[in-house]
Write a protein that holds these residues in place. Structure first.
Motif, PDB file in Angstrom:
ATOM      1  N   ASP A 119      40.104  23.346  45.147  1.00 49.20           N
ATOM      2  CA  ASP A 119      39.664  24.623  44.174  1.00 49.20           C
ATOM      3  C   ASP A 119      41.109  25.480  43.855  1.00 49.20           C
ATOM      4  O   ASP A 119      41.931  25.330  44.627  1.00 49.20           O
ATOM      5  N   TYR A 246      45.040  39.145  42.751  1.00 48.27           N
ATOM      6  CA  TYR A 246      44.240  37.968  42.361  1.00 48.27           C
ATOM      7  C   TYR A 246      45.125  36.894  42.236  1.00 48.27           C
ATOM      8  O   TYR A 246      46.177  36.850  41.484  1.00 48.27           O
ATOM      9  N   TYR A 266      33.874  38.055  40.760  1.00 49.78           N
ATOM     10  CA  TYR A 266      34.010  37.224  39.524  1.00 49.78           C
ATOM     11  C   TYR A 266      32.533  37.498  39.029  1.00 49.78           C
ATOM     12  O   TYR A 266      31.693  36.917  39.079  1.00 49.78           O
TER      13      TYR A 266
HETATM   14  P1  AFP Z   1      40.316  25.920  38.883  1.00 54.21           P
HETATM   15  O1  AFP Z   1      40.311  24.829  39.979  1.00 54.21           O
HETATM   16  O2  AFP Z   1      39.971  25.170  37.565  1.00 54.21           O
HETATM   17  O3  AFP Z   1      41.733  26.454  38.746  1.00 54.21           O
HETATM   18  O4  AFP Z   1      39.507  27.114  38.970  1.00 54.21           O
HETATM   19  C1  AFP Z   1      39.592  27.877  39.954  1.00 54.21           C
HETATM   20  C2  AFP Z   1      38.324  28.892  40.105  1.00 54.21           C
HETATM   21  O5  AFP Z   1      37.177  28.150  40.269  1.00 54.21           O
HETATM   22  C3  AFP Z   1      38.672  29.799  41.378  1.00 54.21           C
HETATM   23  O6  AFP Z   1      39.302  29.249  42.352  1.00 54.21           O
HETATM   24  C4  AFP Z   1      39.244  31.065  40.737  1.00 54.21           C
HETATM   25  O7  AFP Z   1      39.009  32.172  41.666  1.00 54.21           O
HETATM   26  C5  AFP Z   1      38.595  31.177  39.339  1.00 54.21           C
HETATM   27  O8  AFP Z   1      38.214  29.944  39.332  1.00 54.21           O
HETATM   28  C6  AFP Z   1      39.879  31.743  38.497  1.00 54.21           C
HETATM   29  O9  AFP Z   1      39.087  31.753  37.345  1.00 54.21           O
HETATM   30  P2  AFP Z   1      39.892  32.578  36.064  1.00 54.21           P
HETATM   31  O10 AFP Z   1      41.086  31.782  35.906  1.00 54.21           O
HETATM   32  O11 AFP Z   1      38.996  32.634  35.014  1.00 54.21           O
HETATM   33  O12 AFP Z   1      40.463  34.045  36.846  1.00 54.21           O
END
Ligand code: AFP
Length: 341
Positions: A119, A246, A266
């Protein structure tokens, strides 16, 4: 010096909490620890290894660009789960559909695992913390058969265990089996996770809010009002507003707030009307952990663990963190709805 408790010793001790335990869940947790050590090893050397740094050149079913390390981590966990024999199938962020392990030993497995192997993977190339999130359920289908979609589509309250691994300044594994939350730090010298954060509790309230503020004008105006009213003003008795933090890696943002107290939001946005985070392998496991630590996880209106899943990659709005802060955000939003009909 007092003796360190390794994750393995801890899992074995805790097995006695469950009188009819056969050791299968314990073995799954041990397998997760092994897989995450392998992934941690790749993460630590990612900048040096061309075959694992950068984009894979594909998008996953959610339309997100897959990183090579996303795929490597996914394959590592699946290989270990398939070999273990306790798990009959998995679902992960990187696979369009669930995978039923089609061998006689796995078909006897009592459990399924849903996980996000890496993640926050857009942070890999810039050396920022990332994580693995997992959720374990007892299967619904009979042992000896192939795992079904129904096995994967269970409410969060049915989880038997959940956890995450944070590949940060150190590697940590945090998990719950419904009897509190415990955190283990990987000691790279001995290659073992050792108990470092016993019986973790999230502070009832905190001074951190975590939201992608770039979205503030494309989400429900109530969210903006909540942030302006409670997070960005100097509240009575305080010296300064809350701090905005963040990272964009859910595991890292969640872990910080779990330790220091805070709220992570979120919300639904115009671009992601159902929210951005995935119910089954991001929100449910963290909701289980935060509740076990004394906090709350909701959609802003509903407890996350009570949601009946409709799709494997279902997204939801996510409010998680310190109890009083999540309650305050929910009360504010509910009041907004009441005022505006
Ligand atoms: P990725 O794994 O594609 O980077 O997504 C990360 C995520 O699922 C989570 O870990 C973050 O909190 C969130 O998305 C970030 O999303 P934004 O870039 O829209 O803020």
């Amino acid at each position: 010096m007092s003796k360190l408790t390794t994750l393995h010793e801890f899992i074995m001790d805790r097995q006695n909490d469950f009188p009819y335990a056969t050791g299968e869940l314990s073995r799954i947790l041990s397998d997760i620890a092994i897989a995450s050590k392998m992934v941690a090893n790749d993460v630590r050397r990612a900048g040096l290894l061309e075959h694992i740094l950068g984009a894979q050149g594909n998008t996953n079913i959610q339309g997100e660009e897959q990183q090579k390390l996303d795929v490597v981590a996914d394959e590592t966990f699946i290989k270990i789960f398939r070999a273990g024999g306790e798990i009959c199938g998995i679902a992960s962020e990187e696979n369009d559909t669930f995978v039923a392990f089609n061998n006689e030993i796995s078909k006897q497995g009592k459990y399924v695992v849903l996980f996000d192997p890496l993640d926050g993977s857009s942070n890999i190339d810039v050396n920022v913390s990332i994580g693995t999130i997992f959720s374990i359920y007892r299967r619904k289908s009979p042992q000896g058969t192939l795992a079904t979609k129904e096995d994967m589509m269970q409410k969060g309250i049915e989880q038997v265990a959940a956890g995450y691994v944070l590949y940060g300044s150190s590697t940590m594994l945090v998990y719950t089996t419904g009897k509190g939350v415990n955190g283990f730090t990987l000691d790279p010298h001995i290659g073992e996770f050792c108990l470092s954060h016993p019986n973790m509790k999230i502070p009832e309230t905190g001074r951190i809010y975590s939201i992608n503020e770039g979205n503030i004008n494309v989400c429900d105006p109530g969210i903006k009002q909540y942030v302006e009213t409670y997070c960005q003003r100097v509240l009575e008795g305080a010296k300064r507003p809350y701090s905005g933090r963040y990272i964009g890696s859910l595991v890292a943002d969640f872990h910080r707030n779990l330790i220091k107290g805070g709220i992570y939001i979120y919300p639904a946005t115009q671009i992601a009307p159902n929210g951005h985070l995935r119910l089954l392998y991001e929100c449910n496991p963290l909701a289980f952990i935060v509740e076990q630590a004394g906090g709350l996880a909701t959609t802003g209106y509903q407890r996350v663990l009570d949601i009946e899943p409709k799709e494997l990659h279902q997204r939801i709005p996510f409010f998680v963190g310190s109890k009083k802060m999540v309650e305050q955000a929910m009360n504010f939003l509910n009041q907004e709805v009441a005022n505006n009909g």
